[in-house]
Design a protein around this motif. Structure first.
Motif, PDB file in Angstrom:
ATOM      1  N   ALA A 113       0.838  -1.205   0.000  1.00 58.21           N
ATOM      2  CA  ALA A 113       0.000   0.000   0.000  1.00 58.21           C
ATOM      3  C   ALA A 113       0.874   1.257   0.000  1.00 58.21           C
ATOM      4  CB  ALA A 113      -0.934  -0.008   1.205  1.00 58.21           C
ATOM      5  N   GLU A 114       1.944   1.250   0.777  1.00 56.11           N
ATOM      6  CA  GLU A 114       2.861   2.398   0.809  1.00 56.11           C
ATOM      7  C   GLU A 114       3.522   2.622  -0.548  1.00 56.11           C
ATOM      8  OE1 GLU A 114       5.702   2.131   3.949  1.00 56.11           O
ATOM      9  OE2 GLU A 114       4.195   1.885   5.524  1.00 56.11           O
ATOM     10  N   ILE A 115       3.909   1.517  -1.196  1.00 54.33           N
ATOM     11  CA  ILE A 115       4.577   1.632  -2.505  1.00 54.33           C
ATOM     12  C   ILE A 115       3.585   2.092  -3.567  1.00 54.33           C
ATOM     13  CG2 ILE A 115       5.772   0.330  -4.313  1.00 54.33           C
ATOM     14  CD1 ILE A 115       6.773  -1.501  -1.928  1.00 54.33           C
ATOM     15  N   ILE A 129      -8.382 -11.003  -9.720  1.00 56.74           N
ATOM     16  CA  ILE A 129      -7.294 -11.434  -8.848  1.00 56.74           C
ATOM     17  C   ILE A 129      -7.840 -12.415  -7.820  1.00 56.74           C
ATOM     18  CG2 ILE A 129      -7.608  -9.492  -7.258  1.00 56.74           C
ATOM     19  CD1 ILE A 129      -4.592  -9.453  -6.823  1.00 56.74           C
ATOM     20  N   ARG A 130      -7.023 -13.399  -7.481  1.00 56.52           N
ATOM     21  CA  ARG A 130      -7.462 -14.409  -6.511  1.00 56.52           C
ATOM     22  C   ARG A 130      -7.653 -13.777  -5.138  1.00 56.52           C
ATOM     23  NH1 ARG A 130      -4.459 -20.141  -6.097  1.00 56.52           N
ATOM     24  NH2 ARG A 130      -5.222 -20.140  -8.239  1.00 56.52           N
ATOM     25  N   GLU A 131      -8.696 -14.213  -4.459  1.00 55.08           N
ATOM     26  CA  GLU A 131      -8.975 -13.724  -3.112  1.00 55.08           C
ATOM     27  C   GLU A 131      -8.149 -14.521  -2.109  1.00 55.08           C
ATOM     28  OE1 GLU A 131     -12.908 -12.552  -0.443  1.00 55.08           O
ATOM     29  OE2 GLU A 131     -13.099 -13.994  -2.071  1.00 55.08           O
ATOM     30  N   ASP A 132      -7.187 -13.875  -1.474  1.00 55.55           N
ATOM     31  CA  ASP A 132      -6.400 -14.508  -0.431  1.00 55.55           C
ATOM     32  C   ASP A 132      -6.098 -13.473   0.650  1.00 55.55           C
ATOM     33  OD1 ASP A 132      -4.299 -12.930  -1.374  1.00 55.55           O
ATOM     34  OD2 ASP A 132      -3.285 -14.579  -2.401  1.00 55.55           O
ATOM     35  N   ASP A 133      -5.257 -13.822   1.607  1.00 52.62           N
ATOM     36  CA  ASP A 133      -5.016 -12.914   2.734  1.00 52.62           C
ATOM     37  C   ASP A 133      -4.428 -11.578   2.277  1.00 52.62           C
ATOM     38  OD1 ASP A 133      -5.987 -14.804   4.437  1.00 52.62           O
ATOM     39  OD2 ASP A 133      -4.034 -15.504   5.140  1.00 52.62           O
ATOM     40  N   LEU A 138      -4.985  -5.916   1.201  1.00 49.70           N
ATOM     41  CA  LEU A 138      -4.610  -4.795   0.341  1.00 49.70           C
ATOM     42  C   LEU A 138      -5.846  -3.998  -0.068  1.00 49.70           C
ATOM     43  CD1 LEU A 138      -2.368  -3.297  -1.103  1.00 49.70           C
ATOM     44  CD2 LEU A 138      -2.663  -4.839  -3.054  1.00 49.70           C
ATOM     45  N   TYR A 139      -6.942  -4.687  -0.368  1.00 45.53           N
ATOM     46  CA  TYR A 139      -8.186  -3.981  -0.682  1.00 45.53           C
ATOM     47  C   TYR A 139      -8.619  -3.086   0.486  1.00 45.53           C
ATOM     48  CZ  TYR A 139     -13.118  -3.011  -1.216  1.00 45.53           C
ATOM     49  OH  TYR A 139     -14.318  -2.358  -1.273  1.00 45.53           O
ATOM     50  N   GLU A 140      -8.533  -3.618   1.697  1.00 45.46           N
ATOM     51  CA  GLU A 140      -8.928  -2.825   2.869  1.00 45.46           C
ATOM     52  C   GLU A 140      -8.066  -1.575   3.000  1.00 45.46           C
ATOM     53  OE1 GLU A 140      -8.635  -5.517   6.130  1.00 45.46           O
ATOM     54  OE2 GLU A 140     -10.354  -6.742   5.499  1.00 45.46           O
ATOM     55  N   LYS A 141      -6.771  -1.706   2.734  1.00 44.80           N
ATOM     56  CA  LYS A 141      -5.859  -0.566   2.858  1.00 44.80           C
ATOM     57  C   LYS A 141      -6.093   0.452   1.735  1.00 44.80           C
ATOM     58  CE  LYS A 141      -2.633  -3.527   5.260  1.00 44.80           C
ATOM     59  NZ  LYS A 141      -3.040  -3.035   6.588  1.00 44.80           N
ATOM     60  N   ILE A 142      -6.331  -0.041   0.524  1.00 41.99           N
ATOM     61  CA  ILE A 142      -6.654   0.852  -0.591  1.00 41.99           C
ATOM     62  C   ILE A 142      -7.942   1.618  -0.288  1.00 41.99           C
ATOM     63  CG2 ILE A 142      -7.443   0.871  -2.997  1.00 41.99           C
ATOM     64  CD1 ILE A 142      -5.395  -1.371  -3.555  1.00 41.99           C
ATOM     65  N   MET A 329     -11.574 -11.429  -7.228  1.00 39.65           N
ATOM     66  CA  MET A 329     -11.845 -10.067  -6.780  1.00 39.65           C
ATOM     67  C   MET A 329     -11.613  -9.053  -7.887  1.00 39.65           C
ATOM     68  SD  MET A 329      -9.787 -10.215  -3.155  1.00 39.65           S
ATOM     69  CE  MET A 329     -10.097  -8.488  -2.768  1.00 39.65           C
ATOM     70  N   ARG A 330     -12.354  -7.986  -7.840  1.00 36.07           N
ATOM     71  CA  ARG A 330     -12.138  -6.830  -8.711  1.00 36.07           C
ATOM     72  C   ARG A 330     -12.024  -5.594  -7.825  1.00 36.07           C
ATOM     73  NH1 ARG A 330     -15.934  -6.267 -13.765  1.00 36.07           N
ATOM     74  NH2 ARG A 330     -14.535  -7.961 -14.394  1.00 36.07           N
ATOM     75  N   ILE A 331     -10.841  -4.975  -7.848  1.00 34.92           N
ATOM     76  CA  ILE A 331     -10.560  -3.802  -7.019  1.00 34.92           C
ATOM     77  C   ILE A 331     -10.477  -2.575  -7.914  1.00 34.92           C
ATOM     78  CG2 ILE A 331      -8.931  -2.742  -5.408  1.00 34.92           C
ATOM     79  CD1 ILE A 331      -7.973  -5.596  -4.706  1.00 34.92           C
ATOM     80  N   GLN A 332     -11.276  -1.550  -7.620  1.00 37.57           N
ATOM     81  CA  GLN A 332     -11.293  -0.327  -8.417  1.00 37.57           C
ATOM     82  C   GLN A 332     -11.252   0.884  -7.496  1.00 37.57           C
ATOM     83  OE1 GLN A 332     -13.415  -1.503 -12.516  1.00 37.57           O
ATOM     84  NE2 GLN A 332     -14.842  -0.807 -10.978  1.00 37.57           N
ATOM     85  N   SER A 333     -10.303   1.785  -7.772  1.00 37.94           N
ATOM     86  CA  SER A 333     -10.138   2.956  -6.934  1.00 37.94           C
ATOM     87  C   SER A 333      -9.672   4.129  -7.796  1.00 37.94           C
ATOM     88  CB  SER A 333      -9.111   2.655  -5.833  1.00 37.94           C
ATOM     89  OG  SER A 333      -9.054   3.712  -4.888  1.00 37.94           O
TER      90      SER A 333
END
Length: 369
Positions: A113-115, A129-133, A138-142, A329-333
């Motif tokens: 997340a920092e990078i 993307i595969r849902e794993d730990d 990372l989604y929560e941090k984004i 998962m699909r992450i969009q920000s």
């Protein structure tokens, strides 16, 4: 944690050993492999810029995030999209991708997340993307840092093979009856032939035929993705490579001496993965797509595979053949100018102007392409 960001294909080629060690550690799919990443970059790298993050702790590589940044400009708006190698440029979109990792998930997600915050982007689209730990954290941090959509879960149907004795045991009763009745009729009249293609040169020819047939079939329906030479070449080259490595093959059903349907598959540990399926419309009454699926599943069952993966997407035929879902998962920000535009576009007056001018429509199209 120390990190470096690899921006050239030569640099990425040099980390094959670490990449594959991590892929095996987190049990990532063949689509997330080093070989597939290089082949994808070879065909589509000119459209994007690699930003592969390599995390190390005490000198040991503990994570590799195969990011890319794709830059587009539409209606005067510059879009810089962060996504994954294999997905995100509107070309050949792979699924079941992964951030490769081995270690403490929380520390890895924090460092990533920092990078990511330091990278030059205004839109994140990490799809399929595969849902794993790590991906979940990372989604929560984004979400805590930027304007992030609710997570979207993409169905990826599969059939469990280790609990059945026939590939149709979990299929719907109607589908089971139809397939068995069709096969009985075709076999009694000696009209059907099965072919499992695994010799590299023949796999190459089968992939080329698949692409050509796809172009012909979709010519009057908006066009085929395989009209793009790079996409057609990727299919041919990656299937040939996989066949040479002993894990790529094509299942075929021939009816009345004509190729009726094909399924391109890849062996991935104890999983058989269906990558592409195609059929000749002239045989549609015989459901050749179902026939080749049954054939491929039967061969996978006989060969000792424990799961048959139909790939991302909720097409009905997958469930009729007995599939159940796992989810990607699909992450969009978004941030910066894209966040500002999103807020502006929700105001009534601005919304009217943007819709009238087509600016918003063009921007959204560019983001999603």
């Amino acid at each position: 944690m120390e990190h470096e960001i690899l921006t050239s294909q030569d640099e990425i080629e040099g980390i094959e050993r670490e990449w594959e060690i991590l892929r095996k550690c987190c049990d990532a799919s063949i689509y997330a492999s080093h070989a597939w990443a290089l082949e994808w970059l070879d065909k589509f790298g000119s459209h994007t810029q690699p930003n592969v993050v390599v995390l190390k702790e005490n000198g040991r590589t503990c994570a590799i995030a195969p990011f890319i940044i794709t830059e587009q400009k539409t209606a005067g708006i510059k879009i810089k999209k962060l996504s994954m190698i294999g997905n995100g440029t509107g070309t050949t979109e792979l699924y079941d991708l992964s951030i490769l990792w081995c270690g403490e998930a929380e520390k890895i997600a924090d460092a990533l997340a920092e990078i990511i915050d330091q990278l030059d982007w205004n839109v994140i689209q990490i799809h399929d993307i595969r849902e794993d730990d790590v991906s979940t954290l990372l989604y929560e941090k984004i979400s805590s840092l930027w304007d992030t959509d609710e997570i979207v879960k993409i169905p990826c149907p599969y059939v469990e093979l280790d609990s059945i004795s026939d590939a149709l045991d979990n299929a719907s009763s109607r589908t089971r009856r139809m397939i068995r009745k069709t096969l009985q009729s075709l076999e009694e009249d000696s009209r059907i032939r099965y072919r499992r293609v695994d010799i590299p040169e023949e796999v190459k020819e089968a992939a080329e035929f698949y692409a050509l047939h796809h172009i012909s079939r979709w010519e009057d329906k908006g066009g085929s993705i395989f009209s793009n030479e790079d996409i057609a070449s990727f299919l041919k080259d990656i299937t040939t490579y996989a066949a040479n490595e002993g894990y790529g093959e094509v299942f075929e059903v021939w009816i009345d001496g004509t190729l009726a349907s094909q399924m391109i598959c890849f062996e991935d540990g104890d999983v058989m993965r269906a990558y592409r399926v195609g059929m000749q419309p002239r045989f549609s009454q015989l459901s050749p797509g179902n026939l080749v699926s049954y054939y491929a599943m039967s061969e996978a069952l006989k060969s000792g595979f424990t799961r048959f993966d139909f790939g991302a997407g909720s097409e009905e035929y997958k469930y009729r053949l007995g599939s159940k879902d796992r989810f990607l998962m699909r992450i969009q920000s978004k941030r910066g100018s894209m966040k500002t535009m999103s807020k502006l576009s929700s105001l009534p007056g601005v919304k009217y102007v943007l819709n009238k001018s087509g600016v918003k429509e063009n921007a959204l199209k560019a983001i999603n392409d």
